[in-house]
Scaffold this active site. Sequence first.
Site, short mmCIF file in Angstrom:
data_model
loop_
_atom_site.label_atom_id
_atom_site.label_comp_id
_atom_site.label_asym_id
_atom_site.label_seq_id
_atom_site.Cartn_x
_atom_site.Cartn_y
_atom_site.Cartn_z
N GLU A 110 -6.62 1.92 -28.57
CA GLU A 110 -5.46 2.38 -29.34
C GLU A 110 -4.12 1.93 -28.76
O GLU A 110 -3.27 2.75 -28.44
CB GLU A 110 -5.50 3.91 -29.45
CG GLU A 110 -6.78 4.40 -30.10
CD GLU A 110 -6.80 5.91 -30.35
OE1 GLU A 110 -5.88 6.60 -29.90
OE2 GLU A 110 -7.76 6.38 -31.00
N GLU A 159 -16.59 4.28 -34.26
CA GLU A 159 -16.45 5.75 -34.27
C GLU A 159 -16.52 6.23 -35.70
O GLU A 159 -15.57 6.77 -36.25
CB GLU A 159 -15.13 6.17 -33.60
CG GLU A 159 -15.04 5.71 -32.15
CD GLU A 159 -13.77 6.17 -31.44
OE1 GLU A 159 -13.12 7.13 -31.90
OE2 GLU A 159 -13.43 5.56 -30.41
C1 XIL Z 1 -12.19 12.51 -29.04
C2 XIL Z 1 -13.38 13.35 -28.67
O1 XIL Z 1 -14.33 13.25 -29.68
C3 XIL Z 1 -12.96 14.77 -28.45
O2 XIL Z 1 -14.06 15.53 -27.97
C4 XIL Z 1 -11.81 14.84 -27.46
O3 XIL Z 1 -11.35 16.16 -27.36
C5 XIL Z 1 -10.69 13.93 -27.88
O4 XIL Z 1 -11.19 12.62 -28.07
N1 XIL Z 1 -10.48 8.09 -30.91
C6 XIL Z 1 -11.15 7.82 -29.75
C7 XIL Z 1 -12.04 8.87 -29.19
O5 XIL Z 1 -11.12 6.70 -29.25
O6 XIL Z 1 -12.10 8.81 -27.80
C8 XIL Z 1 -11.62 10.26 -29.61
O7 XIL Z 1 -12.60 11.18 -29.13
C9 XIL Z 1 -11.48 10.31 -31.12
C10 XIL Z 1 -10.43 9.35 -31.59
#
Ligand code: XIL
Length: 502
Positions: free
Chosen positions: A156, A265
């Site tokens: 990101e 994701e």
């Molecule tokens: C999220 C997790 O799923 C949560 O448990 C945590 O509290 C915050 O992070 N983008 C990403 C992930 O790259 O690492 C994030 O994961 C969701 C958004």
Amino acid sequence: MPSYPIMTCFLLGGTLSSGQMAQAAEGAPQTLRDLGARANVVVGTAVDVDALAKDPAYAEIVASQFASLTPENAMKWAPIEHTKGQRDLHAATFVAQFARDHKQTLRGHALVWDLEIPSWVDTSAPAVLSREQFRHLTETVQAFQGQVATWDVVNEALDANGNRADNVLARALGPTYIEDAFRAARKADPKAILAYNDHGVLWPGPKADGLTRLVGGLKGGGVPIDAVGLQSHLHLVPDWRIDWAGVRAHLQHLASLGVAVHLTEVDVRTADLAGGSLGRQLAQAQAFYAMSRICRDLPACTHLTFWGFTDRYSWVDRTLGPDDPLLWDDQLQPKQGLFAVQDGLSGKPWSGCSTNWAANGDLEGGVGAFVTPGGRLVRSREAAAKGEYGLRSTDRTETWQGPRLDVSQLLAEGVDWRIQADARTTSGQILRMTLRVEDARGETYESLLAVSGNGAWQHLDTTFRPDFSGPVRRIDWYIEGPEAGHNIDIDNVSIGIVCPTF
Ligand code: XIL
């Protein structure tokens, strides 16, 4: 219009979904990891360490269904090094051991991310942040060398316009911190696949263009980047139709730059779609299908990871509000999305859009769930348009007395529905297909289609996209027509989803 393909597998009044029916016919269902292997796609999931340790039913699905695991949080810098100098790799090691035990690969996530810098790091001191960040990167990569197949090296780093974000890392480490991070990761583990990972870059737009520029620039500059990860957290809203053809073209373009494409994701929020829970699941399944099918069709798309797999544990509920964004429900039962992913990975058309969701719509297997608010319904040979049986609505005294289905669980926003029926009345008056909706607006009636009755069979066929105002209490679909003295015959009712094209 061509007649709608109908799979005789019914939901309303029945229990089997099409995917379940197909599986029943073919024997044991195939796992996602097997289907992926056949399509050259590594199918993975993010894993919650607590659930993996404490919930055997969860662990069983992780073990059997997935070929790759991503520790959801356990490899992020803040959880690893909560306290300065005390690196805690227990949780990450637990996931790594589980993966080894089940012959799975690991996707490490995420080494350099401005949101996961431990609070003890003095981000106002560039030299400290730089030193600590690269130390964390190198030590973590080396600790899992040979186990983590792929690292999300930088996470990101683009802003909403697709430019390099002006974040604390860019300010402290300098404008080339992305390049530096990839070089450091390569040095720490020359064999790992190195990925850049970001969100909001799946469909065409300024941020997707920015990703293409970034990846092109890194590749052109000889930076050791092997893959690009597109996070694919989708949030469905009623009037958004995703440009799947655009997604496909965008992924092809990224691949042409010489990187592997990973969907990393994947989850699909549907809480903002009003309507039936099955319809929401189908809207979601359609998106799951598109992503898995597009990935399967593109040779460079080698990795598909879901951000969790069961609604029992999802970051969405914890972070963004109540939703059901995944493939298995809270009870760990398969959802429509799972069947859609199975179809997508197999390169088959999505069975959800060739299924007739109306129970016994051809009346051959019984009256199904048809009811009438007045008069009587008789299943009879005389009322058949095709096959042996049809349904006659007789002893009618009001126009709105006709065959009806409660579609409260089925119809939802976010999907283009196609409803068809053969209908006939002896009167020359109009035959209508109507929806009665009880939602936040109160009670409303929507006339979907009207044709002249004229005594002959008419083929009613209409496509529409619902616009409800949630919460929806009840939706009835029915055929209405002339007043007293005339029967309405119906046959071959089908309620289907219009297949997305891409
Ligand atoms: C999220 C997790 O799923 C949560 O448990 C945590 O509290 C915050 O992070 N983008 C990403 C992930 O790259 O690492 C994030 O994961 C969701 C958004």
